[in-house]
Design an enzyme around this catalytic site. Sequence first.
Site, PDB file in Angstrom:
ATOM      1  CB  CYS A  14     -11.079  -0.294  -7.907  1.00  0.00           C
ATOM      2  SG  CYS A  14     -11.375  -1.605  -6.718  1.00  0.00           S
ATOM      3  CG  HIS A  64      -2.103  -1.014   0.796  1.00  0.00           C
ATOM      4  ND1 HIS A  64      -1.996  -2.347   1.081  1.00  0.00           N
ATOM      5  CD2 HIS A  64      -3.254  -0.839   0.123  1.00  0.00           C
ATOM      6  CE1 HIS A  64      -3.063  -2.964   0.602  1.00  0.00           C
ATOM      7  NE2 HIS A  64      -3.843  -2.067   0.025  1.00  0.00           N
TER       8      HIS A  64
HETATM    9  C1  PEP Z   1      -7.065  -4.503  -4.759  1.00  0.00           C
HETATM   10  O1  PEP Z   1      -6.805  -5.458  -4.026  1.00  0.00           O
HETATM   11  O2  PEP Z   1      -6.919  -4.531  -5.990  1.00  0.00           O
HETATM   12  C2  PEP Z   1      -7.554  -3.236  -4.192  1.00  0.00           C
HETATM   13  C3  PEP Z   1      -7.960  -2.267  -4.951  1.00  0.00           C
HETATM   14  O3  PEP Z   1      -7.522  -3.135  -2.829  1.00  0.00           O
HETATM   15  P1  PEP Z   1      -6.206  -2.830  -1.990  1.00  0.00           P
HETATM   16  O4  PEP Z   1      -5.082  -2.544  -2.938  1.00  0.00           O
HETATM   17  O5  PEP Z   1      -6.492  -1.661  -1.120  1.00  0.00           O
HETATM   18  O6  PEP Z   1      -6.018  -4.090  -1.213  1.00  0.00           O
END
Ligand code: PEP
Length: 758
Positions: free
Chosen positions: A674, A360
């Site tokens: 996303c 992240h």
């Molecule tokens: C994903 O897993 O693609 C997502 C958008 O969520 P995160 O990156 O916050 O886990």
Amino acid sequence: MLATLRSIAEAVSQQADLDSALACFVKMVKEAMQTQCCSIYFADYSQDNFVLMATQGLNPDAVGKFRIGFTEGLVGLVAQREEPINIAFAKSHPRFKLSPEVNEEGYNAFLSVPVVHQKKVLGVIVVQQKLARVFSPDEESFLITLSAQLASQLAHAEIKEVLRLDEFSHQTSVLKGVSSAPGIAIGQAFVVLPKLDFSSIELQKDEDVSTQRKLFTQAVAATRNEFNTLSMTLSDSIPKEALAVFDVYQQLLDAKSLGQNVEAQLQQGWSAKSALKIVIEKLVAQFNAMQDPYIKERAVDVKDIGLRVLHHLVNTEYAAKPYPQDTILIASTLTPAMLAEVPKGHLAGVVSVNGAANSHASILTRAMGIPAIWGIEDLPLLQFDGKPMILDAYAGRLYISPSQSLHDKYSQLKYQEALLNDRFLAEQDLEAITLDGEHISLLLNAGLEMNTEHDNKRLCDGVGLYRTEAWFMQKGQFPSQSDQEHWYREVLTCYHPNPVVMRTLDIGGDKVLDYFNISEENPFLGWRGIRVTLDHPELFLDQLKAMLKANIGLGNLKIMLPMISGAEEVEESLKLLEQAYFELEEQFPEQAIERPEIGVMLEVPSSVFMLEEWSQKVDFCSVGSNDLTQYMLAVDRSNARVAELFNPYHPSVLRVLLKVAQECQNHELPFSLCGELGGDPEGALLLIAMGYRRLSMNYASISKIKFVLRRLKVSDMEHLLQQCLIQPTAKHVLRLTRNFMIEHQLGELFYTPSQEHT
Ligand code: PEP
Ligand code: MG
């Protein structure tokens, strides 16, 4: 055997420099194996040969001088085969090469193993004996184990050597990592202090004894003060006898104990940090060697005191350190908080030793448009501090002390990059429409970078993913319902009337709350996302109610559930949402509370096979391709060691993404994506070809993707997709997509400048 292995590894790691570490290694191995000769060779890739680095048993004068080609002799063969060779008569082997300068004529038995780190042969260990015999399987596995242990120490040493050369020769050195946010940064390194430990301190000389002594004395004084304060604070709550431990600590800090020993090291020219490291490590080893368990335990106290003094020493050095104008931030493991501490406008690039491109913190650098690379080999971080650097985050390279010509070339490339970016920006207000008239809804991934992302609301059709956990991570405790309501309302108002898809708390994995400890062996397969919130309905209900209340009078809220893997989770979540709704209705009968649309994230492979059923229960779904890739390929998204395996262009991932699109179309379930893939031009066009018409991405990607879309036809993308789906590997897929982009005059998006310099 295990104890011997351990003691060798420990002794080697305690040596001040590489030469003494290797000398210690060969001596101990020779003794442990009761043989007559042990030697170690290093691979020198600049000359394609091995150099003898240390020996016990061969001619000591040949150390550092004797070299043998990569394809020569038995040493070369071990490296070529990357496996051990164990023979009784070395001389009768067809690859044996007599090298009189090392004096090995008297030896017959020969056991050798390669030292391999991340697929690269770093060196070769050889054990020899006069008696002609084959070494036993136990001896062979002993040497293999030692070599595996030594490998990472040597990789580390290799990089140190690169840095050392850089220091003396003023030559440019280059280190490799994995690109996570593209771009070029030219600036100066600022090292964020790693968690202090003596192992992270590199031994360094400093001839200015009086300054080093002063630093040490100040650090000891600060540590004394710290103990005084601690003992005063605790004096009311713990018995007097227990407080006596602080007297012992104070005594250990006295000149007679620590002081004199450190002084002796300072006199030998070691810096204060190095002197302290040498003394503490020696003391710890002495205490550890005691039989008496009580005395043995004092090793912990000594280390604790040493670390406290070290902490003050390093902090004094760093206290007044300003961030350079063009900071290239270097961290052991980057966290969002480290990014937040750099003053606005000073951050040029980011290098993180650990972690990977899909963690992240890394996604955050992408959202901020800051070039970043991850997974650089384990580094002696502090040695980087203040050095001029060029970060080529297209190719995952870091140039230390770049030459003027490299600097000029990269300045030129940076200028071209800025020109290209200006072209993206010039079109950012135009419609996101393909050449054949297909409108694509581009949405924003928000929540991570709260300071500036709102400025970009006019560029997108709303928020496709609002990561609520990022805000929770900044707090010192769970925010109250009313705090949350206030915050969500601000976000909803900002984007109104466009929709905002708010994801419920998605913690676990690499997203940790300081005030809610989740520590697990396998965090990505553990207590994560919806699993946590369903186990804590009080937290979940609080969040849902805050969202519902924030939406009153606005109506642009959608709620999305993370990490859904089974129908029970959908059912339970819907039930809790209903409960939140009814309780609020009861509490605020005069308010018109709306039931927002609710959706699920498709991140766990099982969810892809449940869409028929779930389409009856939820209003939409969105693919989280970051996690879906992680779970499809069984690759921890934040583990640098396997970063190269994390690839959403893997044909299996593409096929699953296509399946989602087809299933959702069949069952009339609105769908979007996303994950980071949608913000990658090649990913975006493959997704559009699959039928995705809603892509959510960080704001740094929106103008780029719009620029690309406006130059392509969906029909051409569909043709490309058909070819990609039948490729055997991600590499093949990317070759096709790159060619496609080049054919459509979009090749400049992939300019990878460092190829010219390597
Ligand atoms: C994903 O897993 O693609 C997502 C958008 O969520 P995160 O990156 O916050 O886990
Ligand atoms: Mg996810």
